[in-house]
Design an enzyme around this catalytic site. Structure first.
Site, PDB file in Angstrom:
ATOM      1  N   CYS A   1       0.865  -1.186   0.000  1.00  8.84           N
ATOM      2  CA  CYS A   1       0.000   0.000   0.000  1.00  8.84           C
ATOM      3  C   CYS A   1       0.897   1.230   0.000  1.00  8.84           C
ATOM      4  CB  CYS A   1      -0.920   0.020   1.213  1.00  8.84           C
ATOM      5  SG  CYS A   1      -1.911   1.539   1.300  1.00  8.84           S
TER       6      CYS A   1
ATOM      7  N   CYS B   1      -4.535   5.723  -5.057  1.00  7.54           N
ATOM      8  CA  CYS B   1      -3.915   4.428  -4.746  1.00  7.54           C
ATOM      9  C   CYS B   1      -2.468   4.509  -5.213  1.00  7.54           C
ATOM     10  CB  CYS B   1      -4.662   3.303  -5.471  1.00  7.54           C
ATOM     11  SG  CYS B   1      -3.885   1.691  -5.252  1.00  7.54           S
TER      12      CYS B   1
HETATM   13  N1  LIG Z   1      -4.311   2.128  -1.442  1.00  7.11           N
HETATM   14  C1  LIG Z   1      -3.140   1.325  -1.577  1.00  7.11           C
HETATM   15  C2  LIG Z   1      -3.310   0.028  -2.226  1.00  7.11           C
HETATM   16  C3  LIG Z   1      -3.961  -0.972  -1.368  1.00  7.11           C
HETATM   17  C4  LIG Z   1      -3.923  -2.269  -2.071  1.00  7.11           C
HETATM   18  C5  LIG Z   1      -5.124  -3.079  -1.958  1.00  7.11           C
HETATM   19  N2  LIG Z   1      -6.355  -2.494  -2.408  1.00  7.11           N
HETATM   20  C6  LIG Z   1      -4.891  -4.468  -2.492  1.00  7.11           C
HETATM   21  O1  LIG Z   1      -3.998  -4.716  -3.311  1.00  7.11           O
HETATM   22  O2  LIG Z   1      -5.629  -5.336  -2.044  1.00  7.11           O
HETATM   23  C7  LIG Z   1      -1.992   2.077  -2.165  1.00  7.11           C
HETATM   24  O3  LIG Z   1      -1.897   3.269  -1.927  1.00  7.11           O
HETATM   25  O4  LIG Z   1      -1.140   1.476  -2.819  1.00  7.11           O
END
Ligand SMILES: N[C@H](CCC[C@H](N)C(=O)O)C(=O)O
Length: 286
Positions: free
Chosen positions: A78, A221
């Site tokens: 993350c 993300c």
């Molecule tokens: N928000 C996150 C990603 C979370 C990943 C998650 N959603 C998964 O791969 O299950 C980021 O800033 O990279």
């Protein structure tokens, strides 16, 4: 299962990606998926990801980090959450250089004087087994996904977690919820996938909307920003230094020279509030 009640939390965000930090290094307990889902409720501490800190497994790291999505599932990476815990650790130790370990490996972080953070997100992986995919699809840089051929080919990559990036003419006009939810659970992705819709907005500039595995639509993300920049460079759409605009703001991504090279992600964080977890937040009787 030991209750998490009365444990300290810090609520933060990275470009509007809602991050809950639980530092359990002093008295580690497992966080059950049900506890994560209870905490993520609107009336508790709504978050996209919880970053849970455990005692380090390697002497050169500050903590071993487990990452939970709001649906209670685990992720091994993350990006936005890593910037958040880097800022907390830097403030606590007085050192601007902080390292963590996660399931995906080492996370080397630099906190800059302006409060932004650069995280070495490691090297992207492109083989179908590593992403992972259900089968060998040939070149993962451009893959037509069955039933979604109208979107054009997706570029598939692991940034420690699985990503599918679709380059579309107007990412703002895409039905992110409808397509994202369906693609997240497409049979091509045995561990589900984070789904990105990206459009080029200028030389080395991309607009990005993301549907996250286990969390749904988010304002940003970090790993998707990295996956998108890598996919854009890999398919000749951009150079290796890309500015990624998300609904929550801007990320700077640099993929160092070479296929096996690491990806550096730079962006801001915000500390919102902190407190102690209550039984009510955890959905437990007081
Ligand atoms: N928000 C996150 C990603 C979370 C990943 C998650 N959603 C998964 O791969 O299950 C980021 O800033 O990279």
């Amino acid at each position: 299962m030991v209750s998490l009640a009365h444990r300290p939390f810090v609520k933060m965000n990275g470009l509007g990606n809602e991050i809950l930090v639980l530092d359990l290094r002093a008295d580690p307990v497992a966080v059950a998926p049900e506890a994560a889902r209870a905490l993520a409720r609107r009336e508790a501490l709504p978050f996209d990801q919880a970053m849970v800190l455990y005692p380090p497994r390697r002497p050169d790291t500050a903590a071993f980090v487990r990452i939970l999505n709001s649906d209670g599932s685990y992720s091994s990476a993350c990006g936005n959450g890593t910037r958040c815990i880097a800022v907390l650790e830097a403030a606590a130790t007085g050192s601007s250089h902080v390292r963590f370990e996660s399931e995906a490996g080492l996370l080397d972080c630099r906190v800059h004087a302006d409060g932004t953070v650069t995280v070495d997100m490691g090297a992207p992986r492109f083989s179908w087994r590593d992403i992972p995919l259900a089968r060998d699809v040939g070149d993962t840089a451009a893959v037509l996904v069955e039933g979604f051929e109208q979107l054009g080919p997706a570029s598939l990559v692991s940034m420690g977690n699985p990503h599918a990036v679709f380059f579309v003419p107007a990412a703002d006009a895409v039905d992110v919820e409808g397509l994202g939810a369906a693609l997240e659970r497409h049979p091509l992705f045995p561990e589900r996938a984070n789904i990105s819709f990206a459009s080029l907005t200028g030389p080395d500039a991309v607009l990005l909307h993301v549907w996250e595995r286990g969390a749904g639509r988010t304002r940003a993300c970090g790993t998707a920003g990295c996956a998108t920049a890598v996919a854009a460079a890999r398919t000749g759409r951009t150079g290796r230094t890309v500015s990624v605009r998300l609904p929550g703001g801007l990320l700077g991504i640099a993929w160092l020279p070479g296929e096996d090279s690491h990806v550096l992600m730079t962006g801001p964080v915000e500390r919102e509030f902190s407190g102690l977890l209550t039984p009510a937040m955890l959905g437990e009787a007081a």
